[in-house]
Each structure stands twice: as structure tokens, then as C-alpha cells.
Motif scaffolding. Structure first.
Motif, PDB file in Angstrom:
ATOM      1  N   ARG A  21       0.832  -1.209   0.000  1.00  0.00           N
ATOM      2  CA  ARG A  21       0.000   0.000   0.000  1.00  0.00           C
ATOM      3  C   ARG A  21       0.864   1.256   0.000  1.00  0.00           C
ATOM      4  N   ALA A  22       1.893   1.270   0.826  1.00  0.00           N
ATOM      5  CA  ALA A  22       2.766   2.442   0.905  1.00  0.00           C
ATOM      6  C   ALA A  22       3.515   2.660  -0.406  1.00  0.00           C
ATOM      7  N   GLU A  23       4.036   1.587  -0.986  1.00  0.00           N
ATOM      8  CA  GLU A  23       4.778   1.693  -2.245  1.00  0.00           C
ATOM      9  C   GLU A  23       3.849   2.120  -3.387  1.00  0.00           C
ATOM     10  N   ILE A  24       2.659   1.533  -3.438  1.00  0.00           N
ATOM     11  CA  ILE A  24       1.717   1.856  -4.521  1.00  0.00           C
ATOM     12  C   ILE A  24       1.224   3.288  -4.383  1.00  0.00           C
ATOM     13  N   GLN A  25       0.916   3.727  -3.163  1.00  0.00           N
ATOM     14  CA  GLN A  25       0.462   5.108  -2.974  1.00  0.00           C
ATOM     15  C   GLN A  25       1.542   6.095  -3.417  1.00  0.00           C
ATOM     16  N   LYS A  26       2.779   5.816  -3.068  1.00  0.00           N
ATOM     17  CA  LYS A  26       3.885   6.688  -3.474  1.00  0.00           C
ATOM     18  C   LYS A  26       3.972   6.747  -5.003  1.00  0.00           C
ATOM     19  N   ALA A  27       3.831   5.598  -5.659  1.00  0.00           N
ATOM     20  CA  ALA A  27       3.896   5.551  -7.126  1.00  0.00           C
ATOM     21  C   ALA A  27       2.717   6.292  -7.756  1.00  0.00           C
ATOM     22  N   LEU A  28       1.520   6.138  -7.183  1.00  0.00           N
ATOM     23  CA  LEU A  28       0.343   6.851  -7.698  1.00  0.00           C
ATOM     24  C   LEU A  28       0.535   8.362  -7.606  1.00  0.00           C
ATOM     25  N   VAL A  29       1.010   8.828  -6.474  1.00  0.00           N
ATOM     26  CA  VAL A  29       1.205  10.269  -6.268  1.00  0.00           C
ATOM     27  C   VAL A  29       2.293  10.802  -7.202  1.00  0.00           C
ATOM     28  N   GLU A  30       3.393  10.071  -7.336  1.00  0.00           N
ATOM     29  CA  GLU A  30       4.457  10.512  -8.240  1.00  0.00           C
ATOM     30  C   GLU A  30       3.956  10.588  -9.682  1.00  0.00           C
ATOM     31  N   GLY A  31       3.222   9.559 -10.119  1.00  0.00           N
ATOM     32  CA  GLY A  31       2.664   9.562 -11.471  1.00  0.00           C
ATOM     33  C   GLY A  31       1.668  10.687 -11.662  1.00  0.00           C
ATOM     34  N   GLY A  32       0.822  10.907 -10.674  1.00  0.00           N
ATOM     35  CA  GLY A  32      -0.157  11.996 -10.741  1.00  0.00           C
ATOM     36  C   GLY A  32       0.509  13.350 -10.812  1.00  0.00           C
ATOM     37  N   ASN A  33       1.530  13.559 -10.000  1.00  0.00           N
ATOM     38  CA  ASN A  33       2.247  14.837 -10.013  1.00  0.00           C
ATOM     39  C   ASN A  33       2.956  15.069 -11.347  1.00  0.00           C
ATOM     40  N   GLU A  34       3.485  14.000 -11.914  1.00  0.00           N
ATOM     41  CA  GLU A  34       4.160  14.123 -13.213  1.00  0.00           C
ATOM     42  C   GLU A  34       3.153  14.527 -14.306  1.00  0.00           C
ATOM     43  N   ILE A  35       1.997  13.874 -14.329  1.00  0.00           N
ATOM     44  CA  ILE A  35       0.968  14.190 -15.322  1.00  0.00           C
ATOM     45  C   ILE A  35       0.434  15.601 -15.103  1.00  0.00           C
ATOM     46  N   ALA A  36       0.181  15.968 -13.842  1.00  0.00           N
ATOM     47  CA  ALA A  36      -0.313  17.319 -13.537  1.00  0.00           C
ATOM     48  C   ALA A  36       0.709  18.375 -13.957  1.00  0.00           C
ATOM     49  N   GLY A  37       1.979  18.089 -13.765  1.00  0.00           N
ATOM     50  CA  GLY A  37       3.031  19.027 -14.178  1.00  0.00           C
ATOM     51  C   GLY A  37       3.037  19.237 -15.688  1.00  0.00           C
ATOM     52  N   MET A  38       2.865  18.132 -16.420  1.00  0.00           N
ATOM     53  CA  MET A  38       2.790  18.259 -17.879  1.00  0.00           C
ATOM     54  C   MET A  38       1.561  19.064 -18.291  1.00  0.00           C
ATOM     55  N   ALA A  39       0.416  18.778 -17.657  1.00  0.00           N
ATOM     56  CA  ALA A  39      -0.819  19.503 -17.986  1.00  0.00           C
ATOM     57  C   ALA A  39      -0.649  20.989 -17.705  1.00  0.00           C
ATOM     58  N   LYS A  40       0.013  21.330 -16.615  1.00  0.00           N
ATOM     59  CA  LYS A  40       0.264  22.744 -16.299  1.00  0.00           C
ATOM     60  C   LYS A  40       1.128  23.395 -17.380  1.00  0.00           C
TER      61      LYS A  40
END
Length: 154
Positions: A21-40
Motif C-alpha cells: 500500500r505504501a509503495e503503490i500510494q507513493k507511485a500513484l502520487v508521483e505519477g499523478g504529479n508528473e501528469i499534472a506538471g505536464m498539464a500545467k
């Protein structure tokens, strides 16, 4: 049917859940932040409100108005849910920019005026499509890493 070392197997599975759970949550947040950064970076920068409205929320996401759109990645549980969203009270027009608008009659103080419509300027879904594969790979690596940790733990 009997399993050899069934208790050991159960301990490993139980140990894997919190680590996974901890590893997957970290990966989800990192992926989300990367996509949000591109969208910005793809968003038009007329006032800066649209780019500032793009964000990532962990857990249950509740929009502040009906014009906010998002893409959600869910992995089973409140803490394994991430939403990448665009639009807020100031940038209510995020969907209009992403998809464009058809010609229409205007209401409000300019009631009756004809608006010619606007071209689409996609910024959100192109970023999502570009980052999706990398985010999925990051999550797969996190699951494998957690499984390996759990296998060697006991």
C-alpha cells in the motif's frame, strides 16, 4: 488439501499488504504529479488561473463546482485513490478550453448576443495520455518491489 509452510505463507501475505500500500500510494502520487506538471505546462497561460487550478488529490475527491473535471486512478481503498483535476472556482472554464465550445447565444448582461464558439486547446488529456504508460510502469515496479520486500521479510 494441505499446504507446506501455510503459516509462513500467510505471514508473508499479511506483511506484504502494508508495504505494498505504501509503495503503490507513493507511485500513484508521483505519477499523478508528473501528469499534472505536464498539464500545467501545456495549459494556456493567459491569466495563469487555469494552470494554477491543475492539481492532484489523494483519497476521495469532491469538486467545488460542476465544471471541474478529473481523471481518477483507484487501487482499492481510500488511500490508494488519486485524482488529477483541472478547474476550480476561478478557472471554471477548464473544460471549455480543453474541448472548445460550439457557437451559442449568450445570456447574462449580454443576453441575446451570438458567441462564435471557441477552438479546443487540449492540455489535460494530452498530458494524461503521455504520462499514463510511465505511471502504470511506476505502479507495477512498486508492486514488484513490495512483493520482494515481503518475500524476504520472513
Amino acid at each position: 488439501m494441505k499446504f507446506k509452510n501455510a503459516d509462513r505463507f500467510r505471514r508473508r501475505i499479511a506483511a506484504m499488504a502494508p508495504a505494498a500500500r505504501a509503495e503503490i500510494q507513493k507511485a500513484l502520487v508521483e505519477g499523478g504529479n508528473e501528469i499534472a506538471g505536464m498539464a500545467k505546462s501545456f495549459a494556456p497561460k493567459k491569466s495563469g488561473d487555469l494552470a494554477a487550478s491543475i492539481g492532484v488529490t489523494i483519497g476521495n475527491y469532491v469538486t467545488e463546482n460542476a465544471n471541474v473535471r478529473g481523471v481518477q486512478a483507484t487501487g482499492g481503498g481510500h488511500d490508494l485513490s488519486v485524482t488529477i483535476h483541472a478547474g476550480d472556482g476561478r478557472a471554471f472554464y477548464a473544460a471549455f478550453v480543453e474541448f472548445g465550445t460550439a457557437p451559442h447565444e449568450v445570456g447574462g448582461i449580454f443576453k441575446g448576443a451570438q458567441h462564435p464558439g471557441s477552438r479546443a486547446h487540449p492540455f489535460f488529456f494530452p498530458a494524461f495520455r503521455l504520462g499514463k504508460k510511465r505511471a502504470k510502469s511506476r505502479i507495477s515496479r512498486a508492486v514488484n518491489k513490495a512483493a520482494k520486500k515481503a518475500a524476504t521479510a520472513s
